[in-house]
Design a protein around this motif. Sequence first.
Motif, PDB file in Angstrom:
ATOM      1  N   GLU A  18      27.355  42.437  48.582  1.00  0.00           N
ATOM      2  CA  GLU A  18      28.621  42.122  49.236  1.00  0.00           C
ATOM      3  C   GLU A  18      29.847  42.568  48.444  1.00  0.00           C
ATOM      4  OE1 GLU A  18      28.537  37.923  49.825  1.00  0.00           O
ATOM      5  OE2 GLU A  18      26.596  37.945  50.864  1.00  0.00           O
ATOM      6  N   ASP A  19      29.728  42.608  47.129  1.00  0.00           N
ATOM      7  CA  ASP A  19      30.888  42.862  46.275  1.00  0.00           C
ATOM      8  C   ASP A  19      30.660  44.117  45.442  1.00  0.00           C
ATOM      9  OD1 ASP A  19      33.042  42.872  44.571  1.00  0.00           O
ATOM     10  OD2 ASP A  19      32.784  40.815  43.855  1.00  0.00           O
ATOM     11  N   ALA A 150      34.131  35.042  41.102  1.00  0.00           N
ATOM     12  CA  ALA A 150      35.396  35.222  41.818  1.00  0.00           C
ATOM     13  C   ALA A 150      36.609  34.967  40.937  1.00  0.00           C
ATOM     14  CB  ALA A 150      35.429  34.296  43.027  1.00  0.00           C
TER      15      ALA A 150
END
Length: 308
Positions: A18-19, A150
């Motif tokens: 996803e990242d 994050a």
Amino acid sequence: MDTMRERFASVTSRLLDEDPRLAVVLAEIGADGFRRAAERHPDRVVNVGIREQLLVGVGGGLALAGLRPVLHTFASFLVERPFEQVKLDFGHQGVGGVLVSAGASYDWPAGGFTHMAPGDVALLDTLDGWTVHVPGHPDEAETLLRHAYAAGDEKVYVRLSAQTNARPRSVTGEGFLTVRRGLPGAPVVIAVGPLLDGVLAATEGLDATVLYAATVRPFDGPALRAAVADAPSADVVLVEPYLAGTSTAAAGDALADVPHRVLGLGTARAELRRYGTIDEHLAAHGLDPRSLRTRITAFAGRVTAAAG
């Protein structure tokens, strides 16, 4: 239930999909858990072999290139052996990353002292700006790992353990939780990570406030101050799954203008040279519920049976 390390591998593998900024650096240990992720992202899952200093150096280089590096191996090989690289390649260079350890203080007794790191958090305390998470359950580990990934370009250490509490708590990555509240003036016991269940068992029926710390750095001084706000003086017991006394200075700083006493409980400095089991090491360090109850009541003379 899966282990913290299994949760780490599964969650991080999904986030790699996803990242595009996330990258994982390994030193053989834990490589099996990332085999499929490495096939999908060979440029962002790097195994440097049994070269721990290189592990940290590569992580620092990836951070300089704009990635969010996640470094993983046993705590003794991640913090202690390459400490100079942690100090320079992250701190001195002004970049962030996430160090995720396994092994804790004595998770694998048969591995001997080379695979134990009771001094890891105390060692990181000599450096500036590190956030330290010590989850007590795999669900907490997932929450704290996501929080760490994050966290922009911050420097974060996530200390995984084979020891777990029976159920997770609602951790956020910031501050302490109040899990039991005593009467005004009751002693405050701060339980860190996987030692919460033992502390709750040790203080059952006693008048004591219990705070839970799954994030120990920054130290939540305001929560401690609030817990002793109604008392003319404070008795504080820190129960940590690493070197005894690691957080006593932080607790003392938080209560600098309050008369107080602080007892730091944790692993002893003396090396235990018999392999044994995790539970035997726990008892030998006086961190089992019976020993904790004896030590807490001996220190905090005001501890009495809880009201009602």
